[in-house]
Write an enzyme that holds these catalytic residues in place. Sequence first.
Site: not given
Length: 249
Positions: A12, A18, A137, A150
């Site tokens: 996706t 990336i 992350s 985030y």
Amino acid sequence: MNKLDGKVALVTGGTSGIGLATSKHFVAEGAYVFITGRRQPELDAAVKGIGKNVTGVQSDVSNLADLDRLYATIKQEQGRLDIIFANAGGGELVPLGSITEEHFDKTFNTNVKGLLFTVQKALPLLPEGASIILNASTTSIMGTPAFSVYSATKAAGRSFARNWILDLKERQIRVNAISPGVVLTPGYDHLGLSDEQLQSFVDSQAVTIPLGRVGTPDEIAKAVVFLASDDSSFVNGIELFVDGGMAQI
């Protein structure tokens, strides 16, 4: 023999950064890849750039009807799905005190809701022994100014991996999170920084990384291939940091 010969994969957010780099590596290792993106022109360009063994499906992971259409396409064309790289996501710099409901909903809808339903709706297509990789992350464990929403979504993604390996253990489906460090991608264009501000940010981050530089999409992609392949057959539920050591000091 290639590491992913005969495998069917989904990436996706596969149109740039990336996601695109990983899609290219998946195909190079023998997989057939489905990629998604929200904008058709970028999707078409990515499919052309990958060149072979790829299908692009326009969809937004936060839209459940789009996900249904995506998986109907995969079922019709390939009948199964061996690898998921749930990569789609994004964020913006908004400090506490300025966070709006719109910012919160947009970020959580893509990074958490979209991640959850990307995986859940794929379950009927996944055979025993499939591999799921969630893009997290370093912000899952590190604080970053003006990036709290985030960061919270990425911590949620990391938590999903821990819990889902229990839900899927009877099917021997592995779920791992990959946590990139600072990697320059087109996603940084959405942070609202000028070119000069972005370069200043990258320079300020590089000095905090033991390797002394930021990463590349290719470096992340190679780690995703490892988690997708049988090379990582006994790796399950981890958070793999690919960050030059940034989160380890």
